[in-house]
Design a protein around this motif. Sequence first.
Motif, PDB file in Angstrom:
ATOM      1  N   PRO A   1       0.837  -1.218   0.000  1.00 47.85           N
ATOM      2  CA  PRO A   1       0.000   0.000   0.000  1.00 47.85           C
ATOM      3  C   PRO A   1       0.867   1.262   0.000  1.00 47.85           C
ATOM      4  N   TYR A   2       1.982   1.256   0.764  1.00 47.66           N
ATOM      5  CA  TYR A   2       2.879   2.420   0.733  1.00 47.66           C
ATOM      6  C   TYR A   2       3.375   2.696  -0.684  1.00 47.66           C
ATOM      7  N   SER A   3       4.002   1.680  -1.304  1.00 48.94           N
ATOM      8  CA  SER A   3       4.646   1.964  -2.598  1.00 48.94           C
ATOM      9  C   SER A   3       3.610   2.221  -3.693  1.00 48.94           C
TER      10      SER A   3
ATOM     11  N   ILE B   1      12.872   5.669  14.567  1.00 48.94           N
ATOM     12  CA  ILE B   1      13.401   4.381  15.047  1.00 48.94           C
ATOM     13  C   ILE B   1      12.518   3.185  14.703  1.00 48.94           C
ATOM     14  N   GLU B   2      11.421   3.407  13.977  1.00 51.18           N
ATOM     15  CA  GLU B   2      10.683   2.257  13.440  1.00 51.18           C
ATOM     16  C   GLU B   2      11.440   1.646  12.251  1.00 51.18           C
ATOM     17  N   LYS B   3      12.334   2.414  11.614  1.00 59.96           N
ATOM     18  CA  LYS B   3      13.024   1.959  10.404  1.00 59.96           C
ATOM     19  C   LYS B   3      14.197   1.048  10.771  1.00 59.96           C
ATOM     20  N   PHE B   4      14.615   0.251   9.805  1.00 61.54           N
ATOM     21  CA  PHE B   4      15.545  -0.858  10.039  1.00 61.54           C
ATOM     22  C   PHE B   4      16.822  -0.466  10.799  1.00 61.54           C
TER      23      PHE B   4
ATOM     24  N   PRO C   1      18.001   2.464  12.402  1.00 63.02           N
ATOM     25  CA  PRO C   1      17.906   3.028  13.758  1.00 63.02           C
ATOM     26  C   PRO C   1      17.221   2.097  14.747  1.00 63.02           C
ATOM     27  N   ARG C   2      16.330   1.220  14.263  1.00 60.03           N
ATOM     28  CA  ARG C   2      15.717   0.264  15.210  1.00 60.03           C
ATOM     29  C   ARG C   2      16.796  -0.642  15.808  1.00 60.03           C
ATOM     30  N   GLN C   3      17.714  -1.115  14.969  1.00 62.34           N
ATOM     31  CA  GLN C   3      18.729  -2.054  15.481  1.00 62.34           C
ATOM     32  C   GLN C   3      19.741  -1.331  16.366  1.00 62.34           C
ATOM     33  N   ILE C   4      20.122  -0.110  15.998  1.00 68.15           N
ATOM     34  CA  ILE C   4      21.068   0.657  16.829  1.00 68.15           C
ATOM     35  C   ILE C   4      20.467   0.889  18.213  1.00 68.15           C
TER      36      ILE C   4
ATOM     37  N   LEU D   1      15.959  -9.497  12.541  1.00 63.99           N
ATOM     38  CA  LEU D   1      15.979  -9.602  11.076  1.00 63.99           C
ATOM     39  C   LEU D   1      14.687 -10.239  10.596  1.00 63.99           C
ATOM     40  N   TYR D   2      14.036  -9.606   9.634  1.00 63.45           N
ATOM     41  CA  TYR D   2      12.827 -10.205   9.053  1.00 63.45           C
ATOM     42  C   TYR D   2      13.239 -11.404   8.191  1.00 63.45           C
ATOM     43  N   GLY D   3      12.574 -12.541   8.430  1.00 63.71           N
ATOM     44  CA  GLY D   3      12.833 -13.726   7.591  1.00 63.71           C
ATOM     45  C   GLY D   3      14.291 -14.136   7.664  1.00 63.71           C
TER      46      GLY D   3
ATOM     47  N   GLN E   1      17.902 -12.047   3.749  1.00 63.40           N
ATOM     48  CA  GLN E   1      18.588 -12.022   2.445  1.00 63.40           C
ATOM     49  C   GLN E   1      18.174 -10.827   1.581  1.00 63.40           C
ATOM     50  N   ASN E   2      17.104 -10.125   1.979  1.00 62.72           N
ATOM     51  CA  ASN E   2      16.600  -9.019   1.148  1.00 62.72           C
ATOM     52  C   ASN E   2      17.649  -7.924   1.017  1.00 62.72           C
ATOM     53  N   VAL E   3      17.746  -7.378  -0.197  1.00 56.74           N
ATOM     54  CA  VAL E   3      18.803  -6.396  -0.486  1.00 56.74           C
ATOM     55  C   VAL E   3      18.202  -4.993  -0.612  1.00 56.74           C
TER      56      VAL E   3
ATOM     57  N   GLY F   1       4.616 -10.000   1.743  1.00 55.26           N
ATOM     58  CA  GLY F   1       4.875  -9.374   0.434  1.00 55.26           C
ATOM     59  C   GLY F   1       6.234  -8.703   0.336  1.00 55.26           C
ATOM     60  N   HIS F   2       7.144  -9.039   1.237  1.00 53.62           N
ATOM     61  CA  HIS F   2       8.453  -8.382   1.373  1.00 53.62           C
ATOM     62  C   HIS F   2       9.225  -8.297   0.048  1.00 53.62           C
ATOM     63  N   ASP F   3       9.474  -7.087  -0.430  1.00 53.41           N
ATOM     64  CA  ASP F   3      10.256  -6.915  -1.670  1.00 53.41           C
ATOM     65  C   ASP F   3      11.657  -7.493  -1.480  1.00 53.41           C
TER      66      ASP F   3
ATOM     67  N   ARG G   1      14.618  -7.210  -3.574  1.00 54.17           N
ATOM     68  CA  ARG G   1      15.834  -6.421  -3.820  1.00 54.17           C
ATOM     69  C   ARG G   1      15.490  -5.136  -4.565  1.00 54.17           C
ATOM     70  N   TYR G   2      16.136  -4.038  -4.143  1.00 49.39           N
ATOM     71  CA  TYR G   2      16.097  -2.778  -4.899  1.00 49.39           C
ATOM     72  C   TYR G   2      17.517  -2.450  -5.327  1.00 49.39           C
ATOM     73  N   ALA G   3      17.669  -1.871  -6.527  1.00 49.92           N
ATOM     74  CA  ALA G   3      18.999  -1.452  -6.993  1.00 49.92           C
ATOM     75  C   ALA G   3      18.822  -0.346  -8.023  1.00 49.92           C
TER      76      ALA G   3
HETATM   77  O1  TDX Z   1      13.279  -4.636  12.259  1.00 49.72           O
HETATM   78  C1  TDX Z   1      13.404  -4.737  11.039  1.00 49.72           C
HETATM   79  N1  TDX Z   1      14.046  -5.828  10.527  1.00 49.72           N
HETATM   80  C2  TDX Z   1      14.227  -6.016   9.185  1.00 49.72           C
HETATM   81  O2  TDX Z   1      14.815  -7.023   8.766  1.00 49.72           O
HETATM   82  C3  TDX Z   1      12.905  -3.727  10.122  1.00 49.72           C
HETATM   83  C4  TDX Z   1      12.181  -2.513  10.649  1.00 49.72           C
HETATM   84  C5  TDX Z   1      13.106  -3.921   8.770  1.00 49.72           C
HETATM   85  N2  TDX Z   1      13.736  -5.029   8.304  1.00 49.72           N
HETATM   86  C6  TDX Z   1      14.004  -5.168   6.847  1.00 49.72           C
HETATM   87  C7  TDX Z   1      12.849  -4.875   5.915  1.00 49.72           C
HETATM   88  C8  TDX Z   1      13.567  -4.336   4.683  1.00 49.72           C
HETATM   89  O3  TDX Z   1      14.024  -5.409   3.878  1.00 49.72           O
HETATM   90  O4  TDX Z   1      15.001  -4.175   6.542  1.00 49.72           O
HETATM   91  C9  TDX Z   1      14.783  -3.603   5.248  1.00 49.72           C
HETATM   92  C10 TDX Z   1      14.574  -2.107   5.381  1.00 49.72           C
HETATM   93  O5  TDX Z   1      13.337  -1.900   6.045  1.00 49.72           O
HETATM   94  P1  TDX Z   1      12.716  -0.435   6.276  1.00 49.72           P
HETATM   95  O6  TDX Z   1      13.683   0.395   7.040  1.00 49.72           O
HETATM   96  O7  TDX Z   1      11.339  -0.611   6.818  1.00 49.72           O
HETATM   97  O8  TDX Z   1      12.724   0.156   4.799  1.00 49.72           O
HETATM   98  P2  TDX Z   1      11.999  -0.276   3.419  1.00 49.72           P
HETATM   99  O9  TDX Z   1      10.769  -1.049   3.656  1.00 49.72           O
HETATM  100  O10 TDX Z   1      13.073  -0.862   2.536  1.00 49.72           O
HETATM  101  O11 TDX Z   1      11.569   1.189   2.888  1.00 49.72           O
HETATM  102  C11 TDX Z   1      12.440   2.334   3.054  1.00 49.72           C
HETATM  103  O12 TDX Z   1      13.114   2.643   1.858  1.00 49.72           O
HETATM  104  C12 TDX Z   1      12.330   3.112   0.797  1.00 49.72           C
HETATM  105  C13 TDX Z   1      11.659   3.547   3.526  1.00 49.72           C
HETATM  106  O13 TDX Z   1      10.987   3.247   4.750  1.00 49.72           O
HETATM  107  C14 TDX Z   1      10.690   4.009   2.482  1.00 49.72           C
HETATM  108  O14 TDX Z   1      10.031   5.197   2.893  1.00 49.72           O
HETATM  109  C15 TDX Z   1      11.452   4.268   1.214  1.00 49.72           C
HETATM  110  O15 TDX Z   1      10.555   4.580   0.189  1.00 49.72           O
END
Ligand code: TDX
Length: 331
Positions: free
Chosen positions: A146-148, A184-187, A189-192, A203-205, A208-210, A272-274, A276-278
């Motif tokens: 829904p976001y993308s 800090i919801e984002k990947f 800063p959440r881990q830091i 780590l989700y799954g 391996q996601n890039v 629905g986890h994407d 890889r992005y590049a």
């Molecule tokens: O705790 C986590 N563990 C984990 O493995 C979180 C929060 C995320 N992840 C994974 C999911 C993604 O593969 O890390 C990767 C990055 O996750 P997010 O930080 O949620 O970013 P992402 O979904 O890739 O989207 C970000 O980049 C593109 C931004 O949030 C978007 O706004 C931007 O458009």
Amino acid sequence: MRVLITGGAGFIGANFVHQTVADYPDARVTVLDKLTYAGNPASLADVTDRVALVEGDIADADVVDPLVRDSDVVVHFAAESHNDNSLNDPSPFVTTNLIGTFTLLEAVRRHGVRYHHISTDEVYGDLELDDPAKFTEQTPYNPSSPYSSTKAGSDLLVRAWVRSFGVEATISNCSNNYGPYQHIEKFIPRQITNLIDGVRPKLYGAGQNVRDWIHVRDHNTAVWRIIEQGRTGETYLIGADGEKNNKEVVELILELMGHDPHDYEHVADRPGHDLRYAIDNTRLREELGWEPQFKDFRSGLEDTIAWYRDNESWWRPQKAAVEAKYAAQGQ
Ligand code: TDX
Ligand code: NAD
């Protein structure tokens, strides 16, 4: 130059405000921000003498119209930005990302104001892990979440307003940003902040996601370059050749923070986890002569870790609620 920055109290927007104030001493900067859970006025605390912060909704035409009328350029960062949230409740994503962008476009059309639209590489969907291809400006749109999909829809509105109404607009689609002031919801800063709290990274799954990481300051120098030199109606991809899988990133954070690099947990995957992005950044480099400055991810990450260590009062109030939300979904 009068610059209206939407979403300037969020992660990338706040960094953009700081860079604008530093690099354009004559700019008159106004921020329009709804101050949702993701907007923090503290991110602008050290520039209050140079910046007018207006609290308001980009989907409210009565708020937007006079601000746009009194601007020379609108730089549109405001959005609902987190994929996981969009899976729980897509509604604000539709309102802010689609209706909000529509409202801004109508205002820039009425007043003939230059507009730059900030978007994401996620509009292109994802690539296979073993595919040598990267996204280019010609890649067809194929969003997953829904976001993308709402970001993709907003990009298409901009293209239509350029073609149908002659609005003077450019679009940029950037890869994953990291750096100071990221929620800090984002990947990263959440881990830091988990490690600061003595909690193992999640780590989700399989991890391996890039993602194609770029320092937020490199994103913003590219945005200014496009505003100044980009061709109206064109799209520019922004990326800094920073592909890494999530496991590599977590291992590096663990190492830089003095822990065993394998001391992380696997948690439920994102639906629905994407994969890889590049980004292929050829157009940005060749047409506009842009080059990233933060080429060393390790030292960019070190600086980011130091920022979160030094600025605990900025993120601490959000931490418990963010982790409670993740725990409820097994993440
Ligand atoms: O705790 C986590 N563990 C984990 O493995 C979180 C929060 C995320 N992840 C994974 C999911 C993604 O593969 O890390 C990767 C990055 O996750 P997010 O930080 O949620 O970013 P992402 O979904 O890739 O989207 C970000 O980049 C593109 C931004 O949030 C978007 O706004 C931007 O458009
Ligand atoms: P963020 O969530 O940190 O900040 C979003 C800001 O927009 C917040 O200050 C919030 O209060 C504000 N906002 C939300 N709804 C609003 C509304 N209706 N009216 C006014 N303000 C509102 O997001 P971010 O990570 O800084 O992303 C900024 C932009 O960059 C977004 O358009 C996003 O799609 C895009 N983008 C982000 C990344 C990334 O890695 N974070 C990558 C590529 C593109």
